[in-house]
Design a protein around this motif. Structure first.
Motif, mmCIF file in Angstrom:
data_model
loop_
_atom_site.group_PDB
_atom_site.id
_atom_site.type_symbol
_atom_site.label_atom_id
_atom_site.label_comp_id
_atom_site.label_asym_id
_atom_site.label_seq_id
_atom_site.Cartn_x
_atom_site.Cartn_y
_atom_site.Cartn_z
ATOM 1 N N GLU A 18 -1.155 0.526 0.302
ATOM 2 C CA GLU A 18 -0.215 1.818 0.208
ATOM 3 C C GLU A 18 -0.788 3.036 -0.347
ATOM 4 O O GLU A 18 -0.600 4.161 0.107
ATOM 5 C CB GLU A 18 1.129 1.488 -0.752
ATOM 6 N N TYR B 14 -3.256 3.890 2.596
ATOM 7 C CA TYR B 14 -2.363 4.445 3.866
ATOM 8 C C TYR B 14 -1.195 5.130 3.135
ATOM 9 O O TYR B 14 0.063 4.595 3.159
ATOM 10 C CB TYR B 14 -2.026 3.548 4.872
ATOM 11 N N PRO B 15 -1.298 6.393 2.455
ATOM 12 C CA PRO B 15 -0.101 6.997 1.871
ATOM 13 C C PRO B 15 0.993 7.359 2.697
ATOM 14 O O PRO B 15 2.052 7.418 2.392
ATOM 15 C CB PRO B 15 -0.738 8.171 1.133
ATOM 16 N N ASN B 16 0.623 7.658 3.985
ATOM 17 C CA ASN B 16 1.614 8.000 5.045
ATOM 18 C C ASN B 16 1.775 6.967 5.916
ATOM 19 O O ASN B 16 2.283 7.107 7.200
ATOM 20 C CB ASN B 16 1.285 9.341 5.770
ATOM 21 N N GLN C 179 5.637 0.947 6.034
ATOM 22 C CA GLN C 179 6.359 0.212 4.994
ATOM 23 C C GLN C 179 6.165 -1.251 5.028
ATOM 24 O O GLN C 179 6.164 -1.881 6.119
ATOM 25 C CB GLN C 179 7.801 0.425 4.893
#
Length: 441
Positions: free
Chosen positions: A309, A312-314, A317
């Motif tokens: 996460e 890959y902050p964007n 989920q």
């Protein structure tokens, strides 16, 4: 192959049954012989009594019935006699039945008597008052035969029961005696899964040499694996520097070589680097008992998700579907490498969702990693896995990471399948057989 206990039981029980039956029948036969010998002496005394009851009168010999046992006067009493001389006297107990006079001594066979009786007959020849006599006395042997048959059945049943109890006790003692072997088996399973480094040598003296040899063999294997890992690592690091020089030199020649030749050389150099990385990865995947740290999904998988996460902050989920408590009987580094590559690929190609599901069963671990990205065409999945080709060549976008996953699964003798996920993207389905200690047999 049949178990040792079952083989011993199948060979021992019939032998014991035959032995018991022979002993029972032999015992009954011996007792029958003893009874006949005893009754023979009794019949001889009865014949002597008959001879003593004979007296000479004016008309010759006559039998004084008052001197004869009253049982000889009661019909079918089981006690009979016949005295044959110039005249013939018969016991009243015979009623109208004839008693044969077969000869001298005890008859070898039982003779039929009145009312279905079996008679033991003794005959003797005597001389009294100048007259030759044959005296035969008999006794009903049928009650004793009935008792012998009853005793034979009872003793046979008791013998069978004793044999069955002995077989059960033998099975129990054997299982108890094999307890140390089952313990060694469990320790071997723990050793194979990395939970211990050697077997406990506190075993019965019969097993001590075997356990010592296994420990010695394990140390030799560990030493060979360690040297192999070190050699592979040293070779890989030794080749990295020349490979970097080649790449640098090739980059400097990009303007001097034809574009097609330069691209072909560049592709070959990249292929060499990929093969080198995969070789180093296989060396690291060799079983390393010294590590022995188990994968804990509650801590390790959660930390891995947090790392992805942050990378890959964007990104999509990541959903976890499975029991987070406890641990899996696999090496922590191997599972982190496997799941890390799967989740990294999934996060790269997913649009909004990545799903990780697992189920720890009694015999294997089932893993699923799915995304909602473009996926791989089913024909390409079958072609890649069916022909054993390199996944980084056959499935663009799922490169060296899936190749490493395949090597990891192969190391654990598991299965790997690529399918279309319900979310629309790629579904990677993995089954790894459990290597933890089995239950006692």
């Amino acid at each position: 192959m049949k178990s040792i206990s079952r083989r011993l039981t199948l060979s021992l029980v019939p032998l014991l049954l035959v032995s018991v039956l022979l002993i029972v029948q032999g015992g009954v036969w011996l007792y029958d012989r003893a009874q006949r010998d005893y009754l023979t002496q009794l019949l001889q005394r009865e014949a002597d009594s008959m001879l003593a009851a004979l007296s000479r009168g004016s008309d010759g010999l006559f039998l004084d019935m008052d001197k004869v046992d009253p049982d000889y006067r009661r019909p079918y009493s089981g006690r009979y006699f016949v005295v044959q001389g110039q005249e013939k006297w018969r016991s009243r107990s015979l009623w109208d039945h004839r008693l044969p006079l077969p000869g001298d001594g005890l008859q070898t066979e039982l003779l039929p008597g009145p009312d279905g009786q079996e008679l033991l007959v003794w005959s003797g020849e005597y001389l009294k008052g100048g007259e030759r006599l044959t005296i035969s006395v008999a006794i009903d042997y049928e009650p004793l035969l009935v008792e012998f048959r009853r005793a034979s059945w009872w003793l046979s049943g008791l013998g069978v029961l004793v044999v069955l109890v002995a077989a059960a006790l033998q099975h129990w003692f054997l299982r108890r005696s094999l307890g140390p072997l089952r313990k060694v088996q469990g320790e071997l399973a723990e050793w194979r899964s990395g939970e211990r480094l050697q077997l406990n040598e506190q075993v019965p003296e019969e097993l001590a040499p075997l356990v010592a040899e296994i420990n010695h063999l394990g140390q030799q294997i560990e030493s060979v694996l360690e040297r192999a890992r070190n050699s592979a690592g040293d070779l890989g690091h030794a080749l990295k520097t020349p490979l970097a020089v080649i790449e640098s030199r090739l980059e400097s020649l990009s303007g001097q070589l034809p574009q097609s030749d330069w691209q072909e050389l560049q592709a070959q150099v990249q292929s060499i680097r990929a093969q080198l990385e995969r070789t180093l990865q296989r060396a690291r995947l060799a079983p390393d008992q010294a590590r022995g740290q188990r994968f804990a999904p509650g801590a390790d998988l959660t930390a891995l998700v947090q790392t992805l996460e942050s990378l890959y902050p964007n990104g999509p989920q990541i959903q976890l579907q499975g029991e987070l408590s406890g641990s899996w009987p696999f090496d922590r580094e191997d599972l982190l490498e496997l799941l890390g590559n799967l989740l990294d690929n999934a996060c790269k190609w997913a649009r909004a969702e990545v799903r990780v599901a697992w189920h720890l069963r009694a015999d294997q671990l089932d893993l699923e990693v799915a995304d909602d990205g473009p996926g791989i065409a089913p024909a390409e999945c079958d072609q890649v896995l069916g022909r054993g080709a390199r996944l980084d060549q056959q499935a663009p976008g799922h490169g060296l990471g899936l190749a490493i996953v395949r090597d990891t699964v192969a190391t654990y003798q598991g299965t790997l399948a690529l399918e279309q996920a319900p979310e629309g993207g790629l579904l990677v389905r993995i089954s790894l057989p459990l290597q933890r200690r089995r239950g006692s047999a």
